[in-house]
Design an enzyme around this catalytic site. Structure first.
Site, mmCIF file in Angstrom:
data_model
loop_
_atom_site.group_PDB
_atom_site.id
_atom_site.type_symbol
_atom_site.label_atom_id
_atom_site.label_comp_id
_atom_site.label_asym_id
_atom_site.label_seq_id
_atom_site.Cartn_x
_atom_site.Cartn_y
_atom_site.Cartn_z
ATOM 1 N N ASN A 144 -39.126 51.137 78.314
ATOM 2 C CA ASN A 144 -40.307 50.459 77.777
ATOM 3 C C ASN A 144 -40.912 49.581 78.857
ATOM 4 O O ASN A 144 -40.205 48.822 79.521
ATOM 5 C CB ASN A 144 -39.912 49.584 76.580
ATOM 6 C CG ASN A 144 -39.470 50.420 75.391
ATOM 7 O OD1 ASN A 144 -40.123 51.412 75.057
ATOM 8 N ND2 ASN A 144 -38.382 50.038 74.755
ATOM 9 N N ASP A 179 -25.740 48.907 74.366
ATOM 10 C CA ASP A 179 -26.761 48.062 73.737
ATOM 11 C C ASP A 179 -26.127 47.289 72.577
ATOM 12 O O ASP A 179 -25.337 47.837 71.811
ATOM 13 C CB ASP A 179 -27.928 48.932 73.227
ATOM 14 C CG ASP A 179 -29.153 48.108 72.900
ATOM 15 O OD1 ASP A 179 -30.154 48.240 73.628
ATOM 16 O OD2 ASP A 179 -29.117 47.329 71.919
ATOM 17 N N ILE A 180 -26.495 46.029 72.461
ATOM 18 C CA ILE A 180 -25.912 45.166 71.436
ATOM 19 C C ILE A 180 -26.379 45.561 70.024
ATOM 20 O O ILE A 180 -25.734 45.212 69.036
ATOM 21 C CB ILE A 180 -26.269 43.690 71.756
ATOM 22 C CG1 ILE A 180 -25.256 42.744 71.160
ATOM 23 C CG2 ILE A 180 -27.682 43.339 71.346
ATOM 24 C CD1 ILE A 180 -25.345 41.324 71.716
ATOM 25 N N HIS A 201 -32.926 53.079 78.594
ATOM 26 C CA HIS A 201 -32.067 53.333 77.449
ATOM 27 C C HIS A 201 -31.562 54.769 77.535
ATOM 28 O O HIS A 201 -32.342 55.679 77.834
ATOM 29 C CB HIS A 201 -32.848 53.206 76.134
ATOM 30 C CG HIS A 201 -33.444 51.858 75.875
ATOM 31 N ND1 HIS A 201 -32.952 50.991 74.924
ATOM 32 C CD2 HIS A 201 -34.514 51.229 76.432
ATOM 33 C CE1 HIS A 201 -33.687 49.893 74.891
ATOM 34 N NE2 HIS A 201 -34.647 50.014 75.793
ATOM 35 N N GLN A 231 -41.509 46.058 75.144
ATOM 36 C CA GLN A 231 -40.435 45.655 76.067
ATOM 37 C C GLN A 231 -40.033 44.222 75.746
ATOM 38 O O GLN A 231 -40.859 43.313 75.744
ATOM 39 C CB GLN A 231 -40.908 45.747 77.525
ATOM 40 C CG GLN A 231 -39.784 45.371 78.508
ATOM 41 C CD GLN A 231 -40.208 45.433 79.971
ATOM 42 O OE1 GLN A 231 -41.359 45.721 80.291
ATOM 43 N NE2 GLN A 231 -39.274 45.153 80.857
ATOM 44 N N HIS A 265 -34.982 48.413 82.637
ATOM 45 C CA HIS A 265 -33.801 49.078 82.080
ATOM 46 C C HIS A 265 -34.188 50.418 81.495
ATOM 47 O O HIS A 265 -35.302 50.594 81.000
ATOM 48 C CB HIS A 265 -33.114 48.218 81.016
ATOM 49 C CG HIS A 265 -34.024 47.693 79.952
ATOM 50 N ND1 HIS A 265 -34.853 46.621 80.163
ATOM 51 C CD2 HIS A 265 -34.237 48.094 78.673
ATOM 52 C CE1 HIS A 265 -35.533 46.375 79.064
ATOM 53 N NE2 HIS A 265 -35.193 47.267 78.139
HETATM 54 P P1 AMP Z 1 -36.484 46.754 75.316
HETATM 55 O O1 AMP Z 1 -37.237 46.607 74.030
HETATM 56 O O2 AMP Z 1 -36.697 48.088 75.962
HETATM 57 O O3 AMP Z 1 -36.742 45.593 76.265
HETATM 58 O O4 AMP Z 1 -34.950 46.744 74.919
HETATM 59 C C1 AMP Z 1 -34.095 45.659 75.102
HETATM 60 C C2 AMP Z 1 -32.765 46.062 74.549
HETATM 61 O O5 AMP Z 1 -31.793 45.142 74.986
HETATM 62 C C3 AMP Z 1 -32.691 46.109 73.012
HETATM 63 O O6 AMP Z 1 -32.332 47.427 72.606
HETATM 64 C C4 AMP Z 1 -31.618 45.076 72.686
HETATM 65 O O7 AMP Z 1 -30.819 45.441 71.582
HETATM 66 C C5 AMP Z 1 -30.830 45.002 73.980
HETATM 67 N N1 AMP Z 1 -30.110 43.781 74.230
HETATM 68 C C6 AMP Z 1 -30.602 42.509 74.164
HETATM 69 N N2 AMP Z 1 -29.643 41.621 74.505
HETATM 70 C C7 AMP Z 1 -28.549 42.330 74.816
HETATM 71 C C8 AMP Z 1 -27.231 41.992 75.245
HETATM 72 N N3 AMP Z 1 -26.863 40.720 75.429
HETATM 73 N N4 AMP Z 1 -26.345 42.990 75.452
HETATM 74 C C9 AMP Z 1 -26.698 44.276 75.263
HETATM 75 N N5 AMP Z 1 -27.929 44.660 74.863
HETATM 76 C C10 AMP Z 1 -28.838 43.705 74.629
#
Ligand code: AMP
Length: 121
Positions: free
Chosen positions: A90, A32-33, A105, A97, A103
């Site tokens: 989520n 995760d970024i 986590h 979400q 996805h």
């Molecule tokens: P959600 O709130 O469950 O949709 O989580 C989305 C997740 O994606 C968050 O934890 C972000 O930090 C992560 N995220 C968004 N863009 C990227 C990316 N380019 N590379 C890795 N993680 C990302």
């Protein structure tokens, strides 16, 4: 409706980079970024599924089995089994979400506390 321009779709197509930890026929896993734990990895299916609701409704048994095997394998290969880890998915607005591609986590590498914290009030 699935948005083919969501950020995880672009990662799957190789249009933007990711810090990959695992890839197989059914899943891609990457860091995760914006990590919320010492280990915070996302596992995504390769098919076009918006969320858990969509994945559980439309994915084939092979896709579902392959995806969840990949989640377990990623956690194992990251060395999280002994100490413990948490998975979370989520779906929709109440769960915040952000990315409309299903996805999971995977959190680990520290004491994660019990369950989730809810906002006060
Ligand atoms: P959600 O709130 O469950 O949709 O989580 C989305 C997740 O994606 C968050 O934890 C972000 O930090 C992560 N995220 C968004 N863009 C990227 C990316 N380019 N590379 C890795 N993680 C990302």
């Amino acid at each position: 409706m699935y948005d083919p321009n969501n950020i995880f779709a672009k990662i799957l197509r190789g249009e933007i980079p990711c810090d990959k930890v695992h890839e197989d026929d059914h899943a891609l896993a990457f860091h995760d970024i914006n990590p919320q734990a010492p280990v915070h990895v996302l596992v995504i299916p390769k098919g076009d599924y918006v969320s858990m609701a969509d994945f559980s409704d439309r994915a084939t048994p092979e896709e579902i089995a392959g995806f969840f095997r990949a989640v377990g394998k990623v956690a194992r290969e990251l060395g999280l089994e002994e100490g413990g880890y948490r998975i979370l998915a989520n779906h929709g607005a109440n769960a915040h979400q952000e990315v409309p591609h299903f996805h999971v986590h995977v959190f680990g590498g520290t004491q994660l506390g019990r369950m989730i914290s809810l906002p006060k009030g």
